[in-house]
Design a protein around this motif. Structure first.
Motif, PDB file in Angstrom:
ATOM      1  N   TYR C 257       6.541  40.273  62.044  1.00  0.00           N
ATOM      2  CA  TYR C 257       5.414  40.499  61.126  1.00  0.00           C
ATOM      3  C   TYR C 257       5.062  39.209  60.387  1.00  0.00           C
ATOM      4  CZ  TYR C 257       3.634  41.768  56.502  1.00  0.00           C
ATOM      5  OH  TYR C 257       2.950  41.806  55.328  1.00  0.00           O
ATOM      6  N   MET C 258       6.092  38.514  59.842  1.00  0.00           N
ATOM      7  CA  MET C 258       5.817  37.292  59.079  1.00  0.00           C
ATOM      8  C   MET C 258       5.216  36.221  59.972  1.00  0.00           C
ATOM      9  SD  MET C 258       6.371  37.812  56.023  1.00  0.00           S
ATOM     10  CE  MET C 258       6.055  36.191  55.402  1.00  0.00           C
ATOM     11  N   ILE C 259       5.721  36.114  61.213  1.00  0.00           N
ATOM     12  CA  ILE C 259       5.196  35.079  62.109  1.00  0.00           C
ATOM     13  C   ILE C 259       3.721  35.322  62.389  1.00  0.00           C
ATOM     14  CG2 ILE C 259       5.360  34.146  64.433  1.00  0.00           C
ATOM     15  CD1 ILE C 259       7.605  33.221  62.927  1.00  0.00           C
ATOM     16  N   ARG C 260       3.365  36.591  62.616  1.00  0.00           N
ATOM     17  CA  ARG C 260       1.957  36.834  62.928  1.00  0.00           C
ATOM     18  C   ARG C 260       1.072  36.563  61.727  1.00  0.00           C
ATOM     19  NH1 ARG C 260       3.954  41.149  66.294  1.00  0.00           N
ATOM     20  NH2 ARG C 260       3.917  40.330  68.403  1.00  0.00           N
ATOM     21  N   LEU C 261       1.556  36.859  60.521  1.00  0.00           N
ATOM     22  CA  LEU C 261       0.766  36.521  59.336  1.00  0.00           C
ATOM     23  C   LEU C 261       0.559  35.016  59.245  1.00  0.00           C
ATOM     24  CD1 LEU C 261       1.924  38.644  56.310  1.00  0.00           C
ATOM     25  CD2 LEU C 261      -0.269  38.636  57.407  1.00  0.00           C
ATOM     26  N   LYS C 262       1.648  34.265  59.486  1.00  0.00           N
ATOM     27  CA  LYS C 262       1.516  32.796  59.414  1.00  0.00           C
ATOM     28  C   LYS C 262       0.601  32.279  60.503  1.00  0.00           C
ATOM     29  CE  LYS C 262       6.015  32.030  57.402  1.00  0.00           C
ATOM     30  NZ  LYS C 262       7.416  31.840  57.748  1.00  0.00           N
ATOM     31  N   GLU C 263       0.664  32.915  61.679  1.00  0.00           N
ATOM     32  CA  GLU C 263      -0.215  32.464  62.771  1.00  0.00           C
ATOM     33  C   GLU C 263      -1.667  32.657  62.409  1.00  0.00           C
ATOM     34  OE1 GLU C 263       0.398  34.213  66.590  1.00  0.00           O
ATOM     35  OE2 GLU C 263       2.383  33.322  66.777  1.00  0.00           O
ATOM     36  N   MET C 264      -1.963  33.732  61.675  1.00  0.00           N
ATOM     37  CA  MET C 264      -3.347  33.952  61.285  1.00  0.00           C
ATOM     38  C   MET C 264      -3.819  32.819  60.379  1.00  0.00           C
ATOM     39  SD  MET C 264      -4.158  37.930  60.725  1.00  0.00           S
ATOM     40  CE  MET C 264      -2.737  38.635  59.936  1.00  0.00           C
ATOM     41  N   ARG C 265      -2.937  32.411  59.463  1.00  0.00           N
ATOM     42  CA  ARG C 265      -3.330  31.310  58.584  1.00  0.00           C
ATOM     43  C   ARG C 265      -3.516  30.018  59.368  1.00  0.00           C
ATOM     44  NH1 ARG C 265      -2.424  32.852  53.144  1.00  0.00           N
ATOM     45  NH2 ARG C 265      -0.997  34.599  53.039  1.00  0.00           N
ATOM     46  N   GLU C 266      -2.635  29.796  60.360  1.00  0.00           N
ATOM     47  CA  GLU C 266      -2.795  28.586  61.192  1.00  0.00           C
ATOM     48  C   GLU C 266      -4.106  28.620  61.951  1.00  0.00           C
ATOM     49  OE1 GLU C 266      -0.974  25.875  61.332  1.00  0.00           O
ATOM     50  OE2 GLU C 266       0.231  26.729  59.728  1.00  0.00           O
ATOM     51  N   SER C 267      -4.476  29.807  62.436  1.00  0.00           N
ATOM     52  CA  SER C 267      -5.746  29.917  63.161  1.00  0.00           C
ATOM     53  C   SER C 267      -6.913  29.540  62.274  1.00  0.00           C
ATOM     54  CB  SER C 267      -5.948  31.339  63.666  1.00  0.00           C
ATOM     55  OG  SER C 267      -5.050  31.628  64.672  1.00  0.00           O
ATOM     56  N   VAL C 268      -6.841  29.945  61.006  1.00  0.00           N
ATOM     57  CA  VAL C 268      -7.927  29.571  60.087  1.00  0.00           C
ATOM     58  C   VAL C 268      -7.990  28.058  59.955  1.00  0.00           C
ATOM     59  CG1 VAL C 268      -8.689  29.707  57.703  1.00  0.00           C
ATOM     60  CG2 VAL C 268      -7.866  31.736  58.839  1.00  0.00           C
ATOM     61  N   ARG C 269      -6.821  27.419  59.842  1.00  0.00           N
ATOM     62  CA  ARG C 269      -6.798  25.954  59.771  1.00  0.00           C
ATOM     63  C   ARG C 269      -7.418  25.341  61.014  1.00  0.00           C
ATOM     64  NH1 ARG C 269      -1.029  23.493  58.967  1.00  0.00           N
ATOM     65  NH2 ARG C 269      -2.112  21.616  59.576  1.00  0.00           N
ATOM     66  N   ILE C 270      -7.071  25.906  62.182  1.00  0.00           N
ATOM     67  CA  ILE C 270      -7.597  25.340  63.432  1.00  0.00           C
ATOM     68  C   ILE C 270      -9.112  25.455  63.462  1.00  0.00           C
ATOM     69  CG2 ILE C 270      -7.601  25.571  65.924  1.00  0.00           C
ATOM     70  CD1 ILE C 270      -4.791  26.546  65.806  1.00  0.00           C
ATOM     71  N   ILE C 271      -9.616  26.625  63.038  1.00  0.00           N
ATOM     72  CA  ILE C 271     -11.077  26.808  63.084  1.00  0.00           C
ATOM     73  C   ILE C 271     -11.755  25.814  62.164  1.00  0.00           C
ATOM     74  CG2 ILE C 271     -12.961  28.391  62.641  1.00  0.00           C
ATOM     75  CD1 ILE C 271     -11.197  30.660  63.311  1.00  0.00           C
ATOM     76  N   LEU C 272     -11.194  25.592  60.973  1.00  0.00           N
ATOM     77  CA  LEU C 272     -11.843  24.657  60.037  1.00  0.00           C
ATOM     78  C   LEU C 272     -11.853  23.248  60.614  1.00  0.00           C
ATOM     79  CD1 LEU C 272     -10.515  26.022  56.651  1.00  0.00           C
ATOM     80  CD2 LEU C 272     -12.854  26.022  57.449  1.00  0.00           C
ATOM     81  N   GLN C 273     -10.739  22.870  61.254  1.00  0.00           N
ATOM     82  CA  GLN C 273     -10.731  21.535  61.882  1.00  0.00           C
ATOM     83  C   GLN C 273     -11.736  21.470  63.028  1.00  0.00           C
ATOM     84  OE1 GLN C 273      -6.945  19.733  62.923  1.00  0.00           O
ATOM     85  NE2 GLN C 273      -5.985  21.089  61.445  1.00  0.00           N
ATOM     86  N   GLY C 274     -11.807  22.558  63.797  1.00  0.00           N
ATOM     87  CA  GLY C 274     -12.763  22.590  64.904  1.00  0.00           C
ATOM     88  C   GLY C 274     -14.185  22.433  64.407  1.00  0.00           C
TER      89      GLY C 274
END
Lengths: 358, 147, 370
Positions: C257-274
């Motif tokens: 559960y915690m990993i997937r929550l963190k992955e969601m935050r990482e995805s947001v970072r990736i989108i902003l960089q993109g």
């Protein structure tokens, strides 16, 4: 209320037997009307509240603001076919919802909604309340057993074990209140809390109040203790095989139990029908002895009672919307290893407090 | 092919980030090869697929090493009439269901497999659907599903 | 002498909860699970066979449906495979569009998993909050592609349409709002003692078992192996983006559960960089030359392409014999392995924990059965 009733009839010299029998009928009608009215309101209130908690609107099509929703549900259930399994024990199957429902309706007569509106006023009212209510557990067991379905039996067994386990801390916390007020008569308990918020039992008996609230949730099979009824992923509850009016009876009984236990909570801890302020609003306007004062206080006490009851039900529904479900073994451990010792210690402390504070 | 030749091939520069080098192995030696790979650190069997070439069946194993971050593909060719090969599920447990799927859809028999049964198709299905010459003559199917 | 009987219980294939048509044949010894036998195949649609009688362009819209919750990833697999085989170049603008849409899809899929996982545990409200987030993302994607779920947006050589006006600003606004939503979920759920009681220490997937059964994605990272296809076998423009790969060592439901929550935050970072990087590319160039779907031929050969789907490492094996139709397409889907490892994880566990464990693995049945 019974005294006024008796005095009216004795004026016309009617034998006491008929007075008592007719009083029973009056109480029955009153309880039935209150039960149906409260369940109608409660089901809608819960669905609307759950809707608002989850960014939705809740029922709003049937009637203005969804008011007629429960009536529509009841009519729908009436029209459903009444199916009984071929392997089911027909007598027990039909009897189970009745056994579950009747004690719940019976205890409506023990609850004071008003200084005068109490069906049966007795000095052991609280004791009678729990004694009668415990009978409804048998209904669950009959339902699970007679359904001829191993999942129903499993669900029923779990529900029964949960209910009877949580009755122990419940009763111990009620004992605490009885110690504080010195009586088992709900009217006396409510009257002893008159005088405003700071006279309520919740101040002194705070731990009792919390224990009672948690055990109330467990008695009602409500979230977070709703494993027996909402464990539909694995095992369907004890009322799987029921359809139509029998299911409606289970449903009705569950919500009316919620209402009446909330009423009990209010009477024990939140001051019953007494007002939040020191004195009734009607007595500020009219004097205490005048006819109009008494007339308005009649309705004001009902208002305060229902306001507090709906506040308690709001808390119950709020908790349902927030928490996940507890596992069965955690549930039982929580009851016996945590709540039970705390309630015993609390009872002792309250007894000492009562002794030293006079 | 012995162990040193094999290691020389696998340590070559990879052609593609995903695939890595492709090695053809004789089907009788597959269990040996797979054990060697496991010892060399290729700890993940990412995929096991089967292709129906018209003259043979080809089984493609896809390995990945989480330590070395390298991939490797191993191919074996099977006879089309009697497709049989040893199961590698004793070395890589995840091959269990992959081999069941290949058996189900292609009819390849895996020797020493713990539980070789149909996986995706219903029980009692006749025929191996992903074969190129699969023409259902099953009378349970409607007329336009038979060819 | 006590004689205990083994009780055989059938869970599914129809569930009142949301797991799709998976049948679990459970053998119970009292309250403890002795063995679980998953039975799959109820959703087998013959995706791989369908590919053999269709041209690449005809098959591409069907590929979204291999896993409808992460349609972009399977489309991307197919597109990358054909582009690599037929040597078709993709402009950077289109690659960044693919990156942004894939990460948005990842967030949508994880958020749906969160809602349904909590619903299985009994909390009914978070489902609606998660769907509220998902609605925002789906509206954005509908503005872009015209579809809410089966997007059919990627095409060989790039993407099909350019973005509508103001789409990048909408995405930026959403990405700025999302971390606050994730904080809300953490506040209401992560420290809730009932939730912790039901997920901590439950369903431990050991590192060796996970690697043996080729588990990938968040399930593997929660057990201690840092394997992420975006970092280890980069595709598209992922090598130009900075992001972390969260991992944990416990391997229980709470870790996943915690990993997937963190992955969601990482995805947001990736989108902003993109979104930042896409301004440096040539805007509007969604393909170099428009590939003719009627005459697309892929040269003879075979290849594998791997992509990090929300549930793990998804892979396509494409074999072509030089024509316009593929000879063989094989989908390697991560949920297939997750269902296979179920018996190992569930042996000896209390029956009441079964649903929590099943939910925490994030299994989607269309992926398993294809």
């Amino acid at each position: 209320m019974f005294d006024i009733y008796v005095s009216i009839f004795e004026y016309f010299s009617i034998p006491r037997v008929f007075i008592i029998m007719s009083w029973c009928v009056v109480v029955f009608c009153f309880c039935a009307a209150l039960l149906i009215g409260s369940v109608l309101a409660l089901v809608l209130w819960e669905r609307k509240l759950l809707g608002y908690f989850t960014v939705r609107l809740g029922p709003n099509r049937v009637g203005p603001w969804g008011v007629l929703q429960t009536t529509a549900d009841a009519i729908k259930l009436l029209f459903k076919e009444d199916i009984i399994n071929s392997g089911a024990d027909r007598l027990l199957f039909s009897l189970a919802p009745v056994i579950f429902f009747v004690p719940v309706m019976a205890v409506y007569s023990l609850m004071p909604f008003n200084q005068w509106l109490i069906g049966v006023e007795s000095s052991v009212g609280l004791y009678l309340f729990f004694a009668v209510l415990s009978v409804s557990v048998v209904g669950i067991l009959f339902a699970g057993w007679s359904s001829d379905n191993k999942y129903s039996l499993l669900g029923a067994v779990r529900a029964v074990s949960q209910v009877i386990s949580y009755e122990v801390p419940l009763l111990l916390s009620v004992c605490g209140v009885v110690l504080l007020c010195g009586s088992m008569n709900p009217l006396v308990i409510a009257e002893s809390q008159s005088g405003g918020v700071f006279h309520w039992n919740i101040i002194v008996g705070f731990v009792s109040c919390l224990i009672f609230f948690v055990c109330m949730l467990a008695e009602l099979n409500r979230c977070p203790f709703d494993l027996p009824e909402a464990e539909s992923e694995l095992v369907s509850g004890y009322n799987t095989e029921y359809s139509g009016m029998k299911f409606a009876l289970f449903f009705l009984a569950e919500y009316s139990l919620l209402f009446i236990l909330s009423c009990l909570f209010v009477v024990l801890f939140l001051g019953g029908y007494t007002s939040i302020f020191g004195n009734y609003v009607s007595f500020w306007v009219f004097s205490e002895e005048s006819f109009w004062g008494q007339f308005f206080v009649f309705f004001e006490q009902i208002f305060w009672m229902f306001a507090k009851v709906f506040f308690v039900i709001f808390m119950v529904i709020w908790i349902r919307a927030t928490f996940p479900r507890m596992k069965m073994n955690s549930l039982i451990f929580f009851c016996w290893k945590f709540l039970f010792p705390i309630s015993v210690v609390n009872l002792l402390l309250l007894a000492l407090f009562g002794y030293f504070a006079g | 092919m012995n162990r040193d030749e094999f290691l020389e091939i696998t340590d070559n520069k990879t052609l593609d980030a995903s695939s890595g080098p492709v090695v053809e192995v004789d089907k009788l030696k597959i269990l040996e090869v797979v054990s060697v790979l496991k010892q060399e650190g290729y700890d993940m069997l990412l995929c096991l697929s089967c292709v129906d070439c018209s003259d043979c069946f080809e089984i493609v194993y896809n390995f990945y090493s989480t330590f070395k971050k390298k991939s490797l593909t191993v191919k074996i060719k099977l006879d089309r009439e009697y497709p049989e090969v040893v199961s590698v599920s004793s070395v890589y447990p995840c091959a269990n269901w992959y081999e069941r799927e290949v058996f189900d859809l292609f009819g390849v028999i895996f020797a020493n497999h713990p539980d070789l049964q149909r996986l995706l198709m219903p029980e009692g299905w006749m025929g191996y659907p992903l074969r190129k010459d699969y023409a259902p003559k099953d009378s349970r199917l409607r007329w336009n599903e038979r060819r | 002498m006590n004689k205990t009987e083994i009780l055989n219980l059938n869970i599914g294939p129809q569930h009142p909860s949301t797991h799709g048509v998976l049948r679990l044949y459970v053998s119970l010894d009292g309250e403890y699970i002795k063995d679980v036998k998953p039975v799959i195949g109820y959703l087998h649609r013959g995706m791989e066979k369908l590919a053999e009688s269709r041209t690449y362009a005809q098959y591409l819209p069907m590929v979204d449906r291999v896993d409808y919750l992460s349609g972009f990833f399977y489309s991307a697999l197919m597109c990358y495979a054909v582009e690599r085989a037929a040597r078709i170049e993709v402009p950077e603008y289109a690659e960044y569009l693919r990156l942004i849409t894939m990460e948005l899809n990842r967030i949508a899929s994880h958020v749906l998993w969160l809602g349904t996982f909590l619903l299985d545990l009994g909390a009914t409200s978070p489902l609606f909050y998660c769907f509220r987030e998902r609605e925002d993302i789906l509206k954005l994607l509908e503005n872009l592609t015209g579809q809410r779920m089966m997007y059919n947006y990627y095409f060989f050589g790039g993407v099909r349409y350019d973005v509508p006006d103001g789409w990048f600003d909408d995405v930026k606004r959403l990405c700025e709002k999302l971390p606050f939503m994730f904080d809300e979920y953490e506040k209401i759920i992560t420290s809730n003692p009932i939730f912790l009681d039901r997920t901590k220490g439950i369903g431990v997937l050991r590192k060796e078992t996970a690697v043996e059964y080729a588990i990938s994605g968040a399930n593997l990272r929660a057990s201690g192996v840092k394997f992420d296809v975006r970092k280890d076998m980069p595709y598209g423009v992922y090598d130009e983006i900075n992001f972390d790969v969260p991992s944990d060592v416990d391997g229980d439901c709470y870790a996943r559960y915690m990993i997937r929550l963190k992955e969601m935050r990482e995805s947001v970072r990736i989108i902003l960089q993109g979104l930042k990087n896409i301004k440096d590319t040539e805007a509007g160039k969604i393909y170099f030359t428009k590939v003719n779907p009627l005459t697309l031929k892929v040269p003879e050969g075979d290849l594998h392409v791997c992509v990090e789907a929300p549930r793990g490492a998804a892979m396509i094996y494409l074999k072509s014999e030089g024509g316009g139709k593929p000879t063989r397409i094989k989908w390697r889907t991560p949920s297939f392995n997750a269902v296979q490892v179920m018996p190992e994880v569930m042996r000896g566990v209390l029956y009441a924990d079964l649903i929590a464990i099943l939910g925490s693995f994030d299994i989607v049945l269309p992926e398993v059965d294809r």
